[in-house]
Write a protein that holds these residues in place. Structure first.
Motif, PDB file in Angstrom:
ATOM      1  N   GLN A 271      54.654  65.559  47.289  1.00 50.87           N
ATOM      2  CA  GLN A 271      55.260  66.561  46.414  1.00 50.87           C
ATOM      3  C   GLN A 271      55.628  67.823  47.187  1.00 50.87           C
ATOM      4  OE1 GLN A 271      52.027  66.551  43.475  1.00 50.87           O
ATOM      5  NE2 GLN A 271      53.510  66.007  41.876  1.00 50.87           N
TER       6      GLN A 271
ATOM      7  N   ILE B  42      53.383  71.353  40.410  1.00 47.72           N
ATOM      8  CA  ILE B  42      52.413  70.260  40.502  1.00 47.72           C
ATOM      9  C   ILE B  42      51.504  70.221  39.275  1.00 47.72           C
ATOM     10  CG2 ILE B  42      50.400  69.442  41.827  1.00 47.72           C
ATOM     11  CD1 ILE B  42      51.753  70.500  44.340  1.00 47.72           C
TER      12      ILE B  42
ATOM     13  N   LYS C 112      49.994  61.708  46.986  1.00 41.49           N
ATOM     14  CA  LYS C 112      50.997  62.177  46.029  1.00 41.49           C
ATOM     15  C   LYS C 112      51.237  63.675  46.198  1.00 41.49           C
ATOM     16  CE  LYS C 112      51.976  62.528  41.060  1.00 41.49           C
ATOM     17  NZ  LYS C 112      51.445  62.257  39.686  1.00 41.49           N
ATOM     18  N   GLU C 113      50.178  64.455  46.308  1.00 38.76           N
ATOM     19  CA  GLU C 113      50.317  65.912  46.456  1.00 38.76           C
ATOM     20  C   GLU C 113      51.020  66.267  47.769  1.00 38.76           C
ATOM     21  OE1 GLU C 113      46.195  66.920  43.953  1.00 38.76           O
ATOM     22  OE2 GLU C 113      46.190  66.788  46.144  1.00 38.76           O
TER      23      GLU C 113
END
Length: 347
Positions: A240, A181, A236-237
C-alpha cells in the motif's frame, strides 16, 4: 605595406597557435570553462551554510562531519558551516529563499517541494533545488515500549503517535497514508526525534515513527534503559505504501539493527540526499561533488550509512541535478536520464 601586413598575419597566426596548444580547457554543460583537474580559487574562501536537522538527528551528526571534510580538503575555496535546523523541509525552504546554499533532504520532501502543493511550500514549487550527492537510504522505523503491547500497525488506532516535527514531509505524508490505510490514531505528537523518544519513554506518546539508518542515537539511548518493540509492516501494508508513493521502496531492516530488533523487520525505505541551490557555480558544485565522493573512507568514519554515497546512487534523485554534478557524472561515464536534467543545462 604588403610585407608588413603579411608579417602581422604570421605573428597573429603564431600567437593563436601557441594559445591553442597549451593545457586544454574543459567546458561544462552550463557553459562555464575551467582547466581539466582545476577549479579557479576565489580571492578568499566562500561561505556556505549547510542545513542539517535538530540536535541528535543523523542529518545533524553527518552534516558536521561533511562540513569538516570539505573545509579540510577545500580550505582555499570554502568555509562551510553546518546549521541546526528543522530538517528537510526547513532546509529546502532556506535554499529556495537564499538563506542556505546546501542542505539535507529526504526524497519525500523533494517530491513535495517539486509539486508545490504541500502547505510548507506556500503553494508554489521550490524551483531552485538541485541534487548534488545521494547519501544513504533510511528505513521506516516504528517503535514503542514493550509494556505498551503495540506490536503491529493496526495497534496505532486510538494511540498517540509521534511523527516527528510538525509540517515535515514525513508528518504530512504519513498522516495521509494512515488515513488511506484506515489507521486512526487518538492524536499526533509532533516534535524532533530526540524529543519524541523522550516522550515515548515518559508516556506522553505511545509509539514513535521515523525514517532512520540504524543505529539512530535517540533510539539506542532509549534502549539503554527501556525494553522496546519494533513494529513491522505486513505484505499488504508495505505494498500500500509503495503503491501510494514512488519515493518509498520495499525494504527489510536487518535483525540486530537495534538491541531489541531481534528479527528482520519488513518496512519501506527512502533516500536521504544532499541538495544545493541552482544558483551555485557549476565549477564549485563539481568540486564539492568530486571531493565528497572521492573521500569516501573519510565519510565512513562519520557514519557507516555513507557507504551508499556513490556516483551511481546519485541517479536515485527525484529532482533535477545541478549542472556541476552532471559534469562529474559524465566525467565518470555515467549516463544521466532526461528526468534529472535541469532546464539550465546546456548540451
Amino acid at each position: 605595406m604588403k610585407k608588413l601586413l603579411v608579417f602581422l598575419l604570421v605573428v597573429i597566426t603564431a600567437v593563436a597557435f601557441i594559445g591553442c596548444s597549451g593545457q586544454k580547457n574543459s567546458t561544462d554543460k552550463s557553459g562555464t570553462s575551467t582547466k581539466i583537474g582545476e577549479t579557479k580559487k576565489p580571492s578568499s574562501p566562500i561561505r556556505y551554510s549547510l542545513g542539517t536537522s535538530s540536535n541528535g538527528g543523523n542529518f545533524y551528526l553527518i552534516g558536521g562531519g561533511i562540513a569538516t571534510i570539505l573545509n579540510n580538503q577545500l580550505k582555499d575555496y570554502f568555509v562551510i558551516t553546518a546549521e541546526e535546523t528543522g530538517g528537510s523541509t526547513a532546509n529546502l525552504t532556506m535554499i529556495q529563499h537564499g538563506d542556505a546554499e546546501i542542505g539535507f533532504a529526504m526524497t519525500s520532501s523533494l517530491a513535495e517541494a517539486a509539486a508545490g502543493k504541500a502547505k510548507w511550500t506556500g503553494g508554489k514549487p521550490l524551483d531552485k533545488i538541485r541534487g548534488m550527492v545521494a547519501l544513504y537510504p533510511s528505513y521506516l522505523t516504528m517503535y514503542s515500549l514493550k509494556s505498551s503491547n503495540i506490536t503491529k500497525l493496526t495497534d496505532f488506532n486510538g494511540k498517540i503517535v509521534g511523527l516527528g516535527s510538525k509540517g515535515a514531509a514525513m508528518d504530512s505524508v504519513l498522516r495521509a497514508a494512515f488515513d488511506k490505510i484506515g489507521i486512526k490514531p487518538k492524536s499526533i505528537f509532533n516534535d524532533g526525534h530526540g524529543a519524541t523518544a523522550t516522550a515515548v519513554s515518559g508516556g506522553q506518546a505511545d509509539v514513535a515513527v521515523l525514517f532512520a539508518y540504524p543505529p539512530f542515537s535517540a533510539i539506542s539511548e532509549l534502549e539503554a534503559s527501556k525494553e522496546l518493540n519494533f513494529i513491522g509492516l505486513t505484505d499488504k501494508e508495505q505494498k500500500q505504501l509503495t503503491d501510494m508513493y514512488s519515493f518509498y521502496k520495499a525494504a527489510t531492516m536487518p535483525a540486530g539493527s537495534y538491541k531489541y530488533a531481534t528479527e528482520d523487520i519488513k518496512t519501506v525505505s527512502e533516500w536521504n540526499m544532499l541538495v544545493v541551490s541552482k544558483d551555485l557555480s557549476a565549477d564549485y558544485v563539481y568540486l564539492l561533488t568530486k571531493t565528497l565522493l572521492e573521500n569516501n573512507p573519510q565519510l565512513l568514519e562519520i557514519h557507516k550509512s555513507l557507504k551508499y554515497a556513490t556516483d551511481k546512487n546519485i541517479l536515485n534523485f527525484n529532482v533535477p541535478l545541478h549542472t556541476g554534478t552532471i559534469r562529474y557524472l559524465k566525467e565518470k561515464g555515467i549516463d544521466v536520464p532526461a528526468k534529472l536534467i535541469p532546464p539550465e543545462y546546456k548540451a
